[in-house]
Design a protein around this motif. Structure first.
Motif, PDB file in Angstrom:
ATOM      1  N   GLU A   1     -73.964 -33.497 -16.622  1.00  0.00           N
ATOM      2  CA  GLU A   1     -75.047 -34.353 -16.157  1.00  0.00           C
ATOM      3  C   GLU A   1     -74.533 -35.538 -15.348  1.00  0.00           C
ATOM      4  OE1 GLU A   1     -78.872 -36.753 -18.014  1.00  0.00           O
ATOM      5  OE2 GLU A   1     -77.577 -35.520 -19.282  1.00  0.00           O
TER       6      GLU A   1
ATOM      7  N   ARG B   1     -88.202 -25.103  -4.518  1.00  0.00           N
ATOM      8  CA  ARG B   1     -89.604 -25.211  -4.924  1.00  0.00           C
ATOM      9  C   ARG B   1     -90.542 -24.854  -3.773  1.00  0.00           C
ATOM     10  NH1 ARG B   1     -92.513 -30.407  -4.768  1.00  0.00           N
ATOM     11  NH2 ARG B   1     -91.554 -31.813  -3.245  1.00  0.00           N
TER      12      ARG B   1
ATOM     13  N   SER C   1     -84.067 -21.159 -11.425  1.00  0.00           N
ATOM     14  CA  SER C   1     -84.552 -22.230 -10.556  1.00  0.00           C
ATOM     15  C   SER C   1     -83.728 -23.503 -10.662  1.00  0.00           C
ATOM     16  CB  SER C   1     -86.018 -22.533 -10.876  1.00  0.00           C
ATOM     17  OG  SER C   1     -86.496 -23.587 -10.070  1.00  0.00           O
ATOM     18  N   SER C   2     -83.430 -23.942 -11.898  1.00  0.00           N
ATOM     19  CA  SER C   2     -82.693 -25.194 -12.091  1.00  0.00           C
ATOM     20  C   SER C   2     -81.296 -25.108 -11.486  1.00  0.00           C
ATOM     21  CB  SER C   2     -82.612 -25.515 -13.582  1.00  0.00           C
ATOM     22  OG  SER C   2     -81.859 -26.690 -13.799  1.00  0.00           O
TER      23      SER C   2
ATOM     24  N   GLN D   1     -81.589 -25.121  -7.608  1.00  0.00           N
ATOM     25  CA  GLN D   1     -81.987 -26.434  -7.106  1.00  0.00           C
ATOM     26  C   GLN D   1     -80.830 -27.418  -7.166  1.00  0.00           C
ATOM     27  OE1 GLN D   1     -84.331 -27.381  -5.423  1.00  0.00           O
ATOM     28  NE2 GLN D   1     -84.392 -29.605  -5.565  1.00  0.00           N
ATOM     29  N   SER D   2     -80.062 -27.396  -8.257  1.00  0.00           N
ATOM     30  CA  SER D   2     -78.909 -28.287  -8.383  1.00  0.00           C
ATOM     31  C   SER D   2     -77.884 -28.008  -7.293  1.00  0.00           C
ATOM     32  CB  SER D   2     -78.274 -28.110  -9.765  1.00  0.00           C
ATOM     33  OG  SER D   2     -77.094 -28.871  -9.876  1.00  0.00           O
TER      34      SER D   2
END
Length: 533
Positions: free
Chosen positions: A3, A354, A373-374, A377-378
């Motif tokens: 993170e 998205r 998706s995550s 997107q990252s």
């Protein structure tokens, strides 16, 4: 990914030149009304490198493309585009010259497009002062001359409604074909009545070459797993055979530009547009590394110089965002060795996933994409931050010959603005229904049999690629990025473009004349094709 290793942290400070985009316009407008470009560079050729969003039919002519269509793993329209009609590059050349590559039907579209898939004797087009699309888009055409009226008389039907008399429409189309066949005579008769489009490039020849191929990867073969590292045979086949690489496209240009046609016809200042990278992450799932996996790596993506100086462990070169972006750096530098003097480069970053229905929970028909998706997107955010860092790296180098000739087009910001409120552009958050949307040919003058709402969908039936309506917005944004950076091409100059732009009130429209905030486009007054039906 850890993170703390946020791709947005440490992103380079954006200069005015590269940040006249999307949501950042509101801040800039508080201190300036628009770019202060006084000296424009007239570009005489445009050369595009990319993937499926720019492909004008190359992929579908290959063995793997045909296999993909046969197995329904790849969906293109009959003109070879990943669209229900034109893609953004089709709009670009049509606006610049008045010539559409999608001529009437699939045969004409492909036979026309093939001349522009490499440097050929027919890769040049003459800039017209007007075109068929100008004539019919009457809200954009301030003067309707004899030619327009003659065409309306011939048609004698409303093109936006279904014709009830097949014989009548067939006869009208025959008369139209006859009129187009005698175009030179008609134009000569109507010379005094046709409006001047205000471009100094009228009658000049400009070049358009598009090497983009569906499925192309940015990172080269050396940066991907081999069979010994990857036991998934299908993944290996997909990576190394079904897909291709940016390096291949650049190598083709470097070979062709040194040939007799290249030396004779493409020796003028050229704009090279590179729009690639999505397949690295969305298709081939290139792994984004963690801080632990890359010991000693730079702390953020913004400082490209540090990334360039840092070398990853040899066994880790098949991972990470950096190799995909660095492939673009090497591509630019390889092109620069062969490019005509005074050429420029426009690097386009990646739109968010998205914008693709397949990744949207609750709408996607494939849960596999939603689960990814995550991750995707990252990776896109990291790629975009590092690409911005690359452009800033060149601009900060006072000794670099590319310092003032490499520009960033932040497509991600524009597409986020559109997606935040699709109603601004009369778009719908849905994919087109399979087999119900025929290819749209701008010069066919035929009734569109597609359901009215289908043309307003954001994605084609594959739930991943934009529709023609979205590609048009993307093309407008590319043109404005060109003008922001002082580049004109054909009819796309500071005088003609404001007349032609489809969304004149869009916040990124050049020149900026609105108030100091984002302006919602007044769609109904600027583009009749986006009105409710």
């Amino acid at each position: 990914m850890e993170e703390e290793f946020d791709s947005e942290i440490g992103a380079p400070a954006q200069s005015d030149e590269v940040s006249l985009d999307g949501k950042r316009i509101s801040a800039l407008r508080k201190t300036k009304e628009g770019p202060t470009v006084s000296n424009f560079t007239n570009i005489e050729n445009v050369v595009i490198f990319g993937d499926s969003m720019s492909d004008i039919g190359r992929k579908c002519t290959t063995f793997w493309g045909k296999l993909g269509m046969w197995t329904k793993q790849m969906l293109v329209n009959e003109a070879g585009r990943f669209s229900d009609g034109r893609n953004w590059s089709d709009f670009l050349i049509q606006w610049a010259t008045g010539h559409s590559l999608l001529r009437q039907d699939a045969v004409q579209a492909m036979s026309t497009s093939i001349w522009h898939m490499g440097i050929t004797a027919n890769s040049k087009l003459r800039v017209m002062g007007w075109s068929w699309d100008n004539i019919f888009e009457k809200e954009r055409q301030p003067h309707r001359g004899t030619l327009y009226n003659r065409m309306v008389d011939i048609l004698s039907v409303n093109l936006n409604t279904k014709p009830t008399d097949d014989n009548a429409i067939a006869d009208s189309l025959k008369q139209l074909d006859s009129l187009k066949a005698n175009l030179d005579q008609v134009v000569e008769e109507d010379t005094e009545e046709l409006p001047s489009m205000g471009t100094s490039n009228e009658g000049k020849m400009v070049g358009f070459v598009n090497y983009a191929m569906g499925g192309a990867l940015a990172a080269p073969p050396s940066e991907w797993p081999t069979t010994s590292a990857n036991t998934d045979l299908m993944s290996y086949i997909t990576t190394f055979y079904a897909l291709s690489f940016l390096d291949d496209q650049v190598a083709q240009y470097c070979t062709e530009i040194e040939g007799p046609i290249g030396r004779e016809n493409f020796s003028q200042p050229t704009l090279f547009i590179i729009f690639i990278g999505l397949n690295d992450f969305a298709t081939c799932k290139r792994v984004e590394y963690t801080r632990d996996a890359w010991e000693g790596s730079p702390k953020n993506y913004g400082d490209y110089g540090k990334w360039l100086a840092w070398k990853p462990p040899q066994e880790k070169t098949i991972e990470g965002i950096f190799p995909s972006v660095d492939a673009i750096r090497r591509a630019v530098e390889s092109i620069e060795e062969k490019a005509p003097a005074g050429s420029h480069y426009l690097l386009i970053d990646l739109p968010s996933n998205r914008n693709a229905i397949r990744y949207v929970d609750g709408i996607s028909t494939d849960r596999q994409y939603v689960a990814q998706s995550s991750f995707v997107q990252s990776s896109i955010k990291s790629f975009n931050a590092l690409l911005a860092g690359l452009v800033s790296y060149w601009k900060a180098d006072v000794n670099s010959g590319l310092r003032d000739r490499v520009h960033l087009c932040q497509m991600s910001m524009m597409m986020d603005y559109v997606t935040d409120d699709l109603s601004r552009f009369k778009l719908r958050q849905e994919a087109q229904p399979p087999k119900e949307v025929p290819t749209n040919y701008p010069e066919s003058f035929r009734w569109d049999s597609a359901p009215p709402q289908a043309r307003k969908a954001v994605n084609t039936s594959d739930e991943g690629h934009p529709t023609e309506a979205v590609y048009e917005l993307m093309a407008q944004y590319v043109v404005n990025s060109m003008l922001e950076n002082g580049l004109t091409f054909g009819r796309l100059d500071e005088f003609y473009w404001p007349q032609l732009a489809p969304y004149k009130d869009a916040p990124w429209q050049f020149p900026y004349t609105g108030p100091a905030q984002l302006v919602e486009p007044n769609v109904e007054s600027t583009d009749i094709r986006h009105e409710d039906e």
